[in-house]
Motif scaffolding. Sequence first.
Motif, PDB file in Angstrom:
ATOM      1  N   UNK A 101     116.081  27.599  20.774  1.00 63.37           N
ATOM      2  CA  UNK A 101     116.333  27.236  22.169  1.00 63.37           C
ATOM      3  C   UNK A 101     115.074  26.655  22.825  1.00 63.37           C
ATOM      4  N   UNK A 102     113.920  27.287  22.578  1.00 65.77           N
ATOM      5  CA  UNK A 102     112.675  26.798  23.174  1.00 65.77           C
ATOM      6  C   UNK A 102     112.302  25.428  22.637  1.00 65.77           C
ATOM      7  N   UNK A 103     112.433  25.248  21.325  1.00 67.70           N
ATOM      8  CA  UNK A 103     112.099  23.946  20.738  1.00 67.70           C
ATOM      9  C   UNK A 103     113.035  22.857  21.236  1.00 67.70           C
ATOM     10  N   UNK A 104     114.325  23.167  21.350  1.00 64.83           N
ATOM     11  CA  UNK A 104     115.288  22.192  21.868  1.00 64.83           C
ATOM     12  C   UNK A 104     114.931  21.800  23.299  1.00 64.83           C
ATOM     13  N   UNK A 105     114.662  22.796  24.136  1.00 60.32           N
ATOM     14  CA  UNK A 105     114.366  22.537  25.545  1.00 60.32           C
ATOM     15  C   UNK A 105     113.096  21.720  25.701  1.00 60.32           C
ATOM     16  N   UNK A 106     112.070  22.042  24.907  1.00 59.49           N
ATOM     17  CA  UNK A 106     110.782  21.367  25.045  1.00 59.49           C
ATOM     18  C   UNK A 106     110.829  19.938  24.511  1.00 59.49           C
ATOM     19  N   UNK A 107     111.556  19.708  23.422  1.00 57.35           N
ATOM     20  CA  UNK A 107     111.534  18.395  22.773  1.00 57.35           C
ATOM     21  C   UNK A 107     112.615  17.445  23.272  1.00 57.35           C
ATOM     22  N   UNK A 108     113.677  17.961  23.843  1.00 58.39           N
ATOM     23  CA  UNK A 108     114.791  17.095  24.249  1.00 58.39           C
ATOM     24  C   UNK A 108     114.805  16.799  25.747  1.00 58.39           C
ATOM     25  N   UNK A 109     113.977  17.467  26.522  1.00 54.58           N
ATOM     26  CA  UNK A 109     113.968  17.259  27.965  1.00 54.58           C
ATOM     27  C   UNK A 109     112.543  17.044  28.445  1.00 54.58           C
ATOM     28  N   UNK A 110     112.419  16.241  29.482  1.00 53.33           N
ATOM     29  CA  UNK A 110     111.136  16.017  30.147  1.00 53.33           C
ATOM     30  C   UNK A 110     111.158  16.733  31.487  1.00 53.33           C
ATOM     31  N   UNK A 111     110.168  17.548  31.731  1.00 55.70           N
ATOM     32  CA  UNK A 111     110.124  18.322  32.973  1.00 55.70           C
ATOM     33  C   UNK A 111     108.673  18.709  33.260  1.00 55.70           C
ATOM     34  N   UNK A 112     108.429  19.029  34.496  1.00 55.00           N
ATOM     35  CA  UNK A 112     107.099  19.496  34.891  1.00 55.00           C
ATOM     36  C   UNK A 112     106.861  20.902  34.335  1.00 55.00           C
ATOM     37  N   UNK A 113     105.657  21.144  33.932  1.00 50.63           N
ATOM     38  CA  UNK A 113     105.317  22.456  33.403  1.00 50.63           C
ATOM     39  C   UNK A 113     105.567  22.620  31.917  1.00 50.63           C
ATOM     40  N   UNK A 114     105.860  21.528  31.215  1.00 51.60           N
ATOM     41  CA  UNK A 114     106.121  21.630  29.773  1.00 51.60           C
ATOM     42  C   UNK A 114     104.891  22.153  29.035  1.00 51.60           C
ATOM     43  N   UNK A 115     103.716  21.653  29.385  1.00 55.23           N
ATOM     44  CA  UNK A 115     102.492  22.119  28.730  1.00 55.23           C
ATOM     45  C   UNK A 115     102.251  23.598  28.999  1.00 55.23           C
ATOM     46  N   UNK A 116     102.565  24.047  30.225  1.00 52.38           N
ATOM     47  CA  UNK A 116     102.408  25.466  30.549  1.00 52.38           C
ATOM     48  C   UNK A 116     103.361  26.321  29.720  1.00 52.38           C
ATOM     49  N   UNK A 117     104.577  25.839  29.521  1.00 49.38           N
ATOM     50  CA  UNK A 117     105.550  26.586  28.727  1.00 49.38           C
ATOM     51  C   UNK A 117     105.087  26.708  27.280  1.00 49.38           C
TER      52      UNK A 117
END
Length: 301
Positions: A101-117
């Motif tokens: 779930x985390x890999x899908x969310x991080x790689x398939x969507x662009x959002x603020x705070x991705x680096x923090x996540x």
Amino acid sequence: MSDTPLNHWPKPTGPQAHRPGNHRPVTTESPGFRVALIAVVVLFLAFLLFAPLVAVFAEALSKGAVEAVKSLANPEAASAIKLTLIVAAVAVPLNAVFGIAAAWFITKYDFRGKALLITLIDLPFSVSPVVAGLCLVLTFGANTAVGGWLVAQGYPIVFALPSIILASMFVTFPFVARELIPVMIEQGRAEEEAALTLGASGWRIFFTVTLPNIRWALLYGVLLCNARAMGEFGAVAVVSGKIRGQTATMPITIEMLYNEYLSVSAFSLAAVLALLALLTLTLKTLLEWRFADQLAAATRP
């Protein structure tokens, strides 16, 4: 003598271009140096890895294989093995689901705070397991509001199986996600977008496109997660209470037996844990050898 100016002479190309004068290139070592370097590495591995491993099996078999097997039939050892396998069987699948779930969310969507996540996912790598266990005690202990209410309801967290599972999940949850994220970044979104334009649903895209592409990296991460879950000591030692036959996992039971001078029992149980680790390492090596191309992205910096 030629009248051509020096700065008009053609410049050398190839390896000679970076070779000043007659100096030997820095990337070429003598055979003796290579042999010495290999010898240092082998000696280092033998001293830190193979020697302790041989010592564990030698101590376990010091009174014979029959005595070692009998010590594993001891109720404490059998309970520790069972508890360790239960914890791994619960924590590893949950972390696999979280990692996907985390890999899908991080790689398939662009959002603020991705680096923090991504940084938060790496947090267990930098936090001491003992500190993590202490945080769980301070959150779910009997003296806290949440922990006290759960104890009153008959569902204690600390010094029980749930706290061991939570501690194991905390120290192991980065492994699956960190293996999948580079692979999914390397693959991009083109295949999923093509399937979406053809009318495939989200779950169909996941099971027919995404999952087949990440299956070997997923298994690779699960193996690493499983190895760490079975061998975790620090966080589990804080939250388990070290109750014999109830909350003592294999690493904790090994420590207790060794402190009681039951060397054969302690080293026999340690040998079982080492064999499980070697089995995991063997499966990991086979994956790297058989599916090197598909796992290559997972090891890129």
